[in-house]
Design a protein around this motif. Structure first.
Motif, PDB file in Angstrom:
ATOM      1  N   GLU A 121     -19.584 -45.343  18.471  1.00 56.97           N
ATOM      2  CA  GLU A 121     -20.506 -46.466  18.349  1.00 56.97           C
ATOM      3  C   GLU A 121     -21.930 -46.089  18.746  1.00 56.97           C
ATOM      4  O   GLU A 121     -22.855 -46.896  18.605  1.00 56.97           O
ATOM      5  N   ASP A 122     -22.130 -44.868  19.214  1.00 54.49           N
ATOM      6  CA  ASP A 122     -23.426 -44.439  19.733  1.00 54.49           C
ATOM      7  C   ASP A 122     -24.241 -43.746  18.649  1.00 54.49           C
ATOM      8  O   ASP A 122     -23.727 -42.882  17.917  1.00 54.49           O
ATOM      9  N   VAL A 123     -25.521 -44.116  18.535  1.00 53.24           N
ATOM     10  CA  VAL A 123     -26.453 -43.483  17.605  1.00 53.24           C
ATOM     11  C   VAL A 123     -27.614 -42.917  18.416  1.00 53.24           C
ATOM     12  O   VAL A 123     -28.230 -43.645  19.212  1.00 53.24           O
ATOM     13  N   GLN A 124     -27.924 -41.649  18.228  1.00 53.66           N
ATOM     14  CA  GLN A 124     -29.004 -41.012  18.973  1.00 53.66           C
ATOM     15  C   GLN A 124     -29.835 -40.116  18.066  1.00 53.66           C
ATOM     16  O   GLN A 124     -29.372 -39.686  17.012  1.00 53.66           O
ATOM     17  N   MET A 125     -31.071 -39.852  18.478  1.00 57.24           N
ATOM     18  CA  MET A 125     -31.974 -38.975  17.740  1.00 57.24           C
ATOM     19  C   MET A 125     -32.060 -37.641  18.472  1.00 57.24           C
ATOM     20  O   MET A 125     -32.261 -37.590  19.690  1.00 57.24           O
ATOM     21  N   LEU A 126     -31.918 -36.574  17.720  1.00 51.70           N
ATOM     22  CA  LEU A 126     -32.060 -35.220  18.270  1.00 51.70           C
ATOM     23  C   LEU A 126     -33.235 -34.523  17.599  1.00 51.70           C
ATOM     24  O   LEU A 126     -33.393 -34.608  16.379  1.00 51.70           O
ATOM     25  N   ARG A 127     -34.036 -33.837  18.410  1.00 47.05           N
ATOM     26  CA  ARG A 127     -35.161 -33.077  17.893  1.00 47.05           C
ATOM     27  C   ARG A 127     -34.939 -31.588  18.147  1.00 47.05           C
ATOM     28  O   ARG A 127     -33.900 -31.203  18.670  1.00 47.05           O
ATOM     29  N   GLU A 128     -35.901 -30.772  17.759  1.00 48.25           N
ATOM     30  CA  GLU A 128     -35.732 -29.328  17.847  1.00 48.25           C
ATOM     31  C   GLU A 128     -35.336 -28.901  19.259  1.00 48.25           C
ATOM     32  O   GLU A 128     -35.886 -29.400  20.246  1.00 48.25           O
ATOM     33  N   ASN A 129     -34.362 -27.987  19.333  1.00 50.65           N
ATOM     34  CA  ASN A 129     -33.838 -27.413  20.574  1.00 50.65           C
ATOM     35  C   ASN A 129     -32.928 -28.360  21.347  1.00 50.65           C
ATOM     36  O   ASN A 129     -32.459 -28.010  22.432  1.00 50.65           O
ATOM     37  N   GLU A 130     -32.629 -29.536  20.800  1.00 49.88           N
ATOM     38  CA  GLU A 130     -31.676 -30.437  21.432  1.00 49.88           C
ATOM     39  C   GLU A 130     -30.310 -30.281  20.768  1.00 49.88           C
ATOM     40  O   GLU A 130     -30.210 -29.891  19.609  1.00 49.88           O
ATOM     41  N   SER A 131     -29.249 -30.602  21.509  1.00 45.19           N
ATOM     42  CA  SER A 131     -27.903 -30.368  21.001  1.00 45.19           C
ATOM     43  C   SER A 131     -26.980 -31.536  21.349  1.00 45.19           C
ATOM     44  O   SER A 131     -27.313 -32.391  22.165  1.00 45.19           O
ATOM     45  N   VAL A 132     -25.800 -31.532  20.712  1.00 46.31           N
ATOM     46  CA  VAL A 132     -24.825 -32.588  20.954  1.00 46.31           C
ATOM     47  C   VAL A 132     -23.437 -32.009  20.692  1.00 46.31           C
ATOM     48  O   VAL A 132     -23.270 -31.044  19.928  1.00 46.31           O
ATOM     49  N   TYR A 133     -22.420 -32.599  21.326  1.00 51.26           N
ATOM     50  CA  TYR A 133     -21.026 -32.172  21.179  1.00 51.26           C
ATOM     51  C   TYR A 133     -20.220 -33.291  20.534  1.00 51.26           C
ATOM     52  O   TYR A 133     -20.329 -34.451  20.931  1.00 51.26           O
TER      53      TYR A 133
END
Length: 475
Positions: free
Chosen positions: A420-432
């Motif tokens: 249910e979570d929406v997030q914005m990632l920019r350069e050099n950011e990461s997610v699992y």
């Protein structure tokens, strides 16, 4: 000519003769060789003059549909339609289906220009003069082919013998000649009046369909039924498989052109090559003072009369003559240019071995309707990919049963949905993304999104994708 022409571009087929750059899933018309555009894109540009042409109809297959749409989008060239052939049935059925579609969308007096997407052509004043001559002859009821003025006694092409001159500037056709032995090709070149059969045509739709009804009624019926029973899918029209498969597997040359009394040929002295071998790529390329044709990312020393191309590693070639060195991302071909017609035999050998068959089928880079990915590294229970997403596009809302994923943004902005979570990632950011979690990747930005994906798990195949929502209608 005041009437516009509808281009019909043939963009199917399988790629073997220009291996390792062309593959079954990415034939030569979709590959960038030396320039920044593919042969398919060059074809689109040749028919992009709105004073001469309507938007083109493209015939391709299921596997290439998104390549066609994306490469047209890159050039901002609109298409009248994309017809998807469910099975291969040669050119007669394909042309009949396209002609029927054009008749339905325009009218039966429309002229169509049938052309392949894998030729290299210099589209100069001579070329467009031939196009206008062919259109005039087609308007007069002729079934027109373009006959290329031979530059050598080639044995890999069929030939056409021209006859009487017509008012349009075309000639009647005396006869079609199969691919000749060298002695016969030399005789025809010396005699003059013979042309290479280019595989390009110009027809008035009504006349073509009439002649189809006379000489190839089974082809016409199968094509018409396949279109009538076809289904719309986004920008594509899927021809009905059962109906289309009922067509005889025959070319437009055998079905119509060699039987009709209305065949005409336009003598065409413009530069043309079907790029059927690495030797022909070398002949058509821009050679340096040593006779070499070389792409970027290459270094040549004491080398002459050679073709050196790479889509991956830097190539350094020393002390060679009459050599083709071609590197893709995962394979290298080295051979004499004069033997390059035989690359197909190597491809057959590779395809027959389980350990190398994939080298003939797909590239490490695969294209999808949202962008694509490149396989960077494969190991035991892990895989690394480079993902690229076109601005404004999104992947399906999906999950995996057997793998988890790590995403690291290296360029652009990513909109990531996890549960249910929406997030914005920019350069050099990461997610699992944990195994089994519903997720989605989107590019809300104005530039291409690039990220590195690291997959880990017990099974990493592309079929471990359970799509929940997909804007491209995929299951």
């Amino acid at each position: 000519m005041t009437q516009k022409i509808v281009p019909v571009i043939m963009a199917g087929g399988k790629g073997t003769r220009l291996w390792p750059l062309s593959r079954a899933a990415a034939p030569k018309q979709f590959i960038r060789f030396i320039g920044d555009k593919t042969l398919f894109q060059e074809t689109l540009l040749r028919v992009s003059d709105p004073t001469l042409y309507e938007a083109p109809v493209v015939l391709t297959n299921e596997e290439f549909r998104f390549l066609v749409a994306e490469q047209a989008r890159e050039l901002d060239i609109p298409l009248s339609g994309i017809l998807l052939e469910p099975v291969a049935r040669n050119t007669a059925a394909a042309v009949a289906a396209a002609a029927t579609l054009v008749r339905d969308r325009f009218d039966d007096g429309t002229i169509i220009h049938v052309l392949g997407s894998d030729y290299e052509i210099v589209a100069d004043d001579t070329y467009f003069g031939c196009v206008r001559t062919a259109a005039a002859a087609a308007a007069d009821g002729k079934l027109v082919t373009f006959g290329i003025k031979p530059t050598e006694p080639a044995t890999g092409y069929g030939y056409i013998e021209g006859g009487e001159s017509l008012a349009s500037g075309a000639q009647t056709v005396k006869r079609f000649i199969e691919k000749p032995p060298l002695v016969k090709a030399e005789e025809m070149l010396a005699d003059g009046g013979f042309y290479w059969n280019s595989g390009m045509f110009m027809f008035a739709v009504a006349r073509l369909l009439d002649e189809m009804g006379t000489y190839a009624p089974a082809v016409l019926k199968a094509a018409a039924d396949a279109l009538a029973n076809g289904t719309a899918d986004l920008d594509f029209v899927r021809l009905d498989k059962t109906a289309f498969a009922a067509s005889p597997n025959i070319s437009i040359d055998y079905a119509i052109m060699e039987k009709t009394s209305n065949a005409a040929v336009v003598p065409s002295p413009f530069k043309w090559s079907d790029l059927g071998s690495w030797d022909s790529v070398w002949k058509s390329g821009s050679r340096d003072e040593h006779g070499n044709v070389a792409a970027a990312n290459t270094t040549l020393v004491n080398t002459k009369n050679s073709l050196v191309m790479t889509h991956g590693v830097h190539l350094a070639v020393q002390g060679m003559d009459d050599i083709a060195v071609i590197a893709s991302e995962d394979a290298v071909y080295v051979g004499r240019l004069q033997d390059s017609q035989d690359v197909g035999n190597i491809v057959k050998m590779l395809a027959s071995a389980p350990s190398t068959s994939s080298l003939t089928e797909t590239h490490p880079t695969s294209y999808r309707p949202w962008g694509g990915y490149t396989s960077v590294l494969n190991g035991d229970r892990f895989q690394v990919k480079r993902i690229f997403v076109t601005p404004g596009k999104k992947l399906s809302l999906q999950k995996h049963h057997h793998r988890s994923e790590h995403w690291i943004v290296v360029k652009g902005t990513a909109e990531v949905t996890i549960g249910e979570d929406v997030q914005m990632l920019r350069e050099n950011e990461s997610v699992y993304i944990p195994l089994g979690e519903v997720h989605r990747l989107a590019n809300p930005g104005k530039i291409t999104l690039e990220l590195i994906e690291v997959q880990t798990g017990s099974y990493l195949g592309e079929d471990d994708i359970i799509r929940i929502v997909d804007e491209f209608g995929r299951k």
